[in-house]
Write a protein that holds these residues in place. Structure first.
Motif, PDB file in Angstrom:
ATOM      1  N   ARG A  92      -7.159  -3.365  -2.183  1.00 22.23           N
ATOM      2  CA  ARG A  92      -7.432  -4.399  -3.182  1.00 22.23           C
ATOM      3  C   ARG A  92      -8.786  -4.169  -3.837  1.00 22.23           C
ATOM      4  O   ARG A  92      -8.961  -4.437  -5.032  1.00 22.23           O
ATOM      5  N   ASP A  93      -9.742  -3.662  -3.072  1.00 17.89           N
ATOM      6  CA  ASP A  93     -11.070  -3.388  -3.630  1.00 17.89           C
ATOM      7  C   ASP A  93     -11.013  -2.346  -4.749  1.00 17.89           C
ATOM      8  O   ASP A  93     -11.928  -2.258  -5.567  1.00 17.89           O
ATOM      9  N   HIS A  94      -9.947  -1.542  -4.776  1.00 16.17           N
ATOM     10  CA  HIS A  94      -9.765  -0.532  -5.824  1.00 16.17           C
ATOM     11  C   HIS A  94      -8.751  -0.985  -6.875  1.00 16.17           C
ATOM     12  O   HIS A  94      -8.381  -0.197  -7.755  1.00 16.17           O
ATOM     13  N   GLY A  95      -8.305  -2.220  -6.775  1.00 13.99           N
ATOM     14  CA  GLY A  95      -7.315  -2.722  -7.717  1.00 13.99           C
ATOM     15  C   GLY A  95      -5.936  -2.108  -7.526  1.00 13.99           C
ATOM     16  O   GLY A  95      -5.144  -2.031  -8.478  1.00 13.99           O
ATOM     17  N   ILE A  96      -5.629  -1.688  -6.290  1.00 14.00           N
ATOM     18  CA  ILE A  96      -4.355  -1.024  -5.999  1.00 14.00           C
ATOM     19  C   ILE A  96      -3.474  -1.952  -5.167  1.00 14.00           C
ATOM     20  O   ILE A  96      -3.894  -2.455  -4.117  1.00 14.00           O
ATOM     21  N   HIS A  97      -2.254  -2.168  -5.638  1.00 12.42           N
ATOM     22  CA  HIS A  97      -1.266  -2.932  -4.872  1.00 12.42           C
ATOM     23  C   HIS A  97      -0.555  -1.996  -3.909  1.00 12.42           C
ATOM     24  O   HIS A  97      -0.249  -0.846  -4.245  1.00 12.42           O
ATOM     25  N   VAL A  98      -0.285  -2.480  -2.709  1.00 11.16           N
ATOM     26  CA  VAL A  98       0.439  -1.684  -1.718  1.00 11.16           C
ATOM     27  C   VAL A  98       1.704  -2.425  -1.307  1.00 11.16           C
ATOM     28  O   VAL A  98       1.787  -3.653  -1.388  1.00 11.16           O
ATOM     29  N   GLY A  99       2.681  -1.661  -0.860  1.00 13.42           N
ATOM     30  CA  GLY A  99       3.922  -2.228  -0.368  1.00 13.42           C
ATOM     31  C   GLY A  99       4.297  -1.596   0.956  1.00 13.42           C
ATOM     32  O   GLY A  99       4.126  -0.383   1.150  1.00 13.42           O
ATOM     33  N   GLN A 100       4.788  -2.403   1.874  1.00 17.10           N
ATOM     34  CA  GLN A 100       5.161  -1.909   3.195  1.00 17.10           C
ATOM     35  C   GLN A 100       6.612  -1.444   3.204  1.00 17.10           C
ATOM     36  O   GLN A 100       7.498  -2.147   2.722  1.00 17.10           O
ATOM     37  N   VAL A 101       6.840  -0.250   3.761  1.00 14.41           N
ATOM     38  CA  VAL A 101       8.184   0.277   3.928  1.00 14.41           C
ATOM     39  C   VAL A 101       8.377   0.580   5.409  1.00 14.41           C
ATOM     40  O   VAL A 101       7.831   1.555   5.929  1.00 14.41           O
ATOM     41  N   ASN A 116      19.244   3.109  -1.247  1.00 11.93           N
ATOM     42  CA  ASN A 116      18.462   1.882  -1.431  1.00 11.93           C
ATOM     43  C   ASN A 116      16.985   2.116  -1.145  1.00 11.93           C
ATOM     44  O   ASN A 116      16.110   1.627  -1.878  1.00 11.93           O
ATOM     45  N   GLN A 117      16.698   2.841  -0.069  1.00  4.32           N
ATOM     46  CA  GLN A 117      15.292   3.102   0.248  1.00  4.32           C
ATOM     47  C   GLN A 117      14.651   3.956  -0.827  1.00  4.32           C
ATOM     48  O   GLN A 117      13.516   3.694  -1.254  1.00  4.32           O
ATOM     49  N   GLN A 118      15.350   4.983  -1.276  1.00  4.61           N
ATOM     50  CA  GLN A 118      14.819   5.858  -2.315  1.00  4.61           C
ATOM     51  C   GLN A 118      14.575   5.092  -3.609  1.00  4.61           C
ATOM     52  O   GLN A 118      13.530   5.254  -4.261  1.00  4.61           O
ATOM     53  N   SER A 119      15.514   4.225  -3.965  1.00  2.00           N
ATOM     54  CA  SER A 119      15.368   3.429  -5.193  1.00  2.00           C
ATOM     55  C   SER A 119      14.195   2.478  -5.092  1.00  2.00           C
ATOM     56  O   SER A 119      13.433   2.297  -6.047  1.00  2.00           O
ATOM     57  N   CYS A 120      14.056   1.850  -3.924  1.00  4.80           N
ATOM     58  CA  CYS A 120      12.943   0.911  -3.723  1.00  4.80           C
ATOM     59  C   CYS A 120      11.606   1.611  -3.848  1.00  4.80           C
ATOM     60  O   CYS A 120      10.704   1.137  -4.553  1.00  4.80           O
ATOM     61  N   MET A 121      11.454   2.759  -3.196  1.00  6.90           N
ATOM     62  CA  MET A 121      10.177   3.468  -3.243  1.00  6.90           C
ATOM     63  C   MET A 121       9.899   4.024  -4.633  1.00  6.90           C
ATOM     64  O   MET A 121       8.745   4.052  -5.079  1.00  6.90           O
ATOM     65  N   THR A 122      10.934   4.444  -5.329  1.00  8.11           N
ATOM     66  CA  THR A 122      10.759   4.916  -6.707  1.00  8.11           C
ATOM     67  C   THR A 122      10.277   3.786  -7.603  1.00  8.11           C
ATOM     68  O   THR A 122       9.372   3.971  -8.436  1.00  8.11           O
ATOM     69  N   ALA A 123      10.857   2.593  -7.429  1.00 16.06           N
ATOM     70  CA  ALA A 123      10.433   1.439  -8.219  1.00 16.06           C
ATOM     71  C   ALA A 123       8.980   1.082  -7.926  1.00 16.06           C
ATOM     72  O   ALA A 123       8.211   0.738  -8.845  1.00 16.06           O
ATOM     73  N   MET A 124       8.580   1.183  -6.672  1.00 12.91           N
ATOM     74  CA  MET A 124       7.187   0.919  -6.310  1.00 12.91           C
ATOM     75  C   MET A 124       6.250   1.875  -7.037  1.00 12.91           C
ATOM     76  O   MET A 124       5.251   1.456  -7.636  1.00 12.91           O
ATOM     77  N   LEU A 125       6.571   3.155  -6.988  1.00 14.58           N
ATOM     78  CA  LEU A 125       5.722   4.151  -7.640  1.00 14.58           C
ATOM     79  C   LEU A 125       5.687   3.948  -9.149  1.00 14.58           C
ATOM     80  O   LEU A 125       4.627   4.073  -9.774  1.00 14.58           O
ATOM     81  N   ASN A 126       6.820   3.629  -9.721  1.00 13.46           N
ATOM     82  CA  ASN A 126       6.891   3.421 -11.174  1.00 13.46           C
ATOM     83  C   ASN A 126       6.049   2.235 -11.631  1.00 13.46           C
ATOM     84  O   ASN A 126       5.626   2.176 -12.795  1.00 13.46           O
ATOM     85  N   HIS A 127       5.813   1.291 -10.736  1.00  6.43           N
ATOM     86  CA  HIS A 127       5.018   0.107 -11.071  1.00  6.43           C
ATOM     87  C   HIS A 127       3.615   0.165 -10.477  1.00  6.43           C
ATOM     88  O   HIS A 127       2.929  -0.860 -10.380  1.00  6.43           O
ATOM     89  N   GLY A 128       3.191   1.341 -10.067  1.00  5.15           N
ATOM     90  CA  GLY A 128       1.818   1.509  -9.594  1.00  5.15           C
ATOM     91  C   GLY A 128       1.554   0.994  -8.203  1.00  5.15           C
ATOM     92  O   GLY A 128       0.389   0.848  -7.805  1.00  5.15           O
ATOM     93  N   VAL A 129       2.612   0.701  -7.444  1.00  3.63           N
ATOM     94  CA  VAL A 129       2.449   0.202  -6.078  1.00  3.63           C
ATOM     95  C   VAL A 129       2.464   1.389  -5.114  1.00  3.63           C
ATOM     96  O   VAL A 129       3.338   2.252  -5.192  1.00  3.63           O
ATOM     97  N   LEU A 130       1.509   1.429  -4.214  1.00  2.00           N
ATOM     98  CA  LEU A 130       1.410   2.517  -3.252  1.00  2.00           C
ATOM     99  C   LEU A 130       2.252   2.190  -2.019  1.00  2.00           C
ATOM    100  O   LEU A 130       1.964   1.222  -1.315  1.00  2.00           O
ATOM    101  N   PRO A 131       3.284   2.983  -1.730  1.00  2.00           N
ATOM    102  CA  PRO A 131       4.098   2.729  -0.534  1.00  2.00           C
ATOM    103  C   PRO A 131       3.359   3.144   0.739  1.00  2.00           C
ATOM    104  O   PRO A 131       2.782   4.230   0.804  1.00  2.00           O
ATOM    105  N   ILE A 132       3.374   2.277   1.740  1.00  6.94           N
ATOM    106  CA  ILE A 132       2.844   2.607   3.061  1.00  6.94           C
ATOM    107  C   ILE A 132       4.009   2.537   4.034  1.00  6.94           C
ATOM    108  O   ILE A 132       4.594   1.478   4.256  1.00  6.94           O
ATOM    109  N   VAL A 133       4.355   3.687   4.607  1.00  4.62           N
ATOM    110  CA  VAL A 133       5.575   3.839   5.389  1.00  4.62           C
ATOM    111  C   VAL A 133       5.262   3.953   6.873  1.00  4.62           C
ATOM    112  O   VAL A 133       4.293   4.598   7.277  1.00  4.62           O
TER     113      VAL A 133
END
Length: 259
Positions: A92-101, A116-133
């Motif tokens: 958050r200090d860098h203005g980055i949203h993260v998502g848990q996978v 479904n997992q691939q689509s979800c992670m692709t959508a996260m990346l496309n919207h600037g969300v960093l996936p944490i797996v």
């Protein structure tokens, strides 16, 4: 460029098992720098079980009453929340949203779960969300567990068509002899198809399930799939940015992808 970065438990935890917030912060800063330079990053992070164990601090007698799967589920349930909370604050200090996978082995078999997992992670990346797996340890049973997060990171890198995979541990890479010997030299470049099995020590990580053997297997598998793989020391300063931009500064073992 899209890359996968796997951070091992021994990188993220101190000797007493507690989370090393200083190291986490340094790695987050580097990932933020990579993103600013246009690099898409998928983070595969260990540390949940170790974090939960240090948080609960159960007496030995209570731990002895649970089998290994129950312990892992309990510590992971507590530790994953703590781990993600820290990542959320740091990014958050860098203005980055993260998502848990949280995933399981069955999600990598061809079919709707994988899609479904691939689509979800692709959508996260496309919207600037960093996936944490991480593995969903709270529900995974022994037969369906990943060997370790090295295996998981390789599956993620393949699924998400990453250009390279970086495996961060607490050692610099693979050596041509016992690393404790003064004449041991790191094997810096590994041509595709080279067999290094005779150099691999079977000792496993003290904080996680993996070891150099699993990293070697994962890196070799990535090379076969056309994905470059690096084994490097996550406790070194600026390890991620140096690997991509100033590799001459640091030691590592690079498995060259087949072309």
């Amino acid at each position: 460029m899209r890359i996968a970065v796997k951070i091992g438990s021994n990188v993220l935890t101190r000797p007493d098992g507690t989370l090393d917030f200083t190291r986490m912060s340094a790695l987050v800063d580097q990932i933020a720098d990579l993103r600013k330079a246009g690099v898409e990053v998928i983070l595969i992070s260990s540390g949940a079980v170790a974090s939960g164990r240090s948080e609960l601090q159960l007496p030995i007698c209570e731990q002895a009453e649970m089998d290994s799967v129950e312990q892992r589920q309990l510590f992971s349930a507590v530790g994953q929340a703590k781990l993600m909370g820290r990542y959320v604050d740091l990014f958050r200090d860098h203005g980055i949203h993260v998502g848990q996978v949280l995933t399981m082995k069955e999600n990598f078999v061809d079919g709707p779960h994988r899609q479904n997992q691939q689509s979800c992670m692709t959508a996260m990346l496309n919207h600037g969300v960093l996936p944490i797996v991480n593995e969903n340890d709270t529900v995974a049973i022994t037969e369906l567990m990943f060997t370790d997060n090295d295996e998981l990171s390789g599956l993620i890198a393949e699924m998400m068509q990453c250009k390279l995979l970086i495996l961060l541990s607490n050692i610099d890479g693979i050596y041509d002899a016992d690393p404790s010997l003064p004449d041991a030299r790191i094997i810096r470049e590994v041509e595709y198809g080279t067999d290094l099995s005779s150099y691999i020590q079977q000792k496993k990580s003290s904080a996680g399930r993996g070891g150099m053997s699993s990293k070697y297997q994962t890196a070799s598998s990535m090379a076969r799939l056309g994905i470059d793989a690096y084994i490097a020391n996550g406790k070194r300063e600026n390890i991620l940015t140096d690997l991509l931009w100033h590799p001459e500064r640091i030691p590592f073992t690079h498995f060259k992808a087949s072309r």
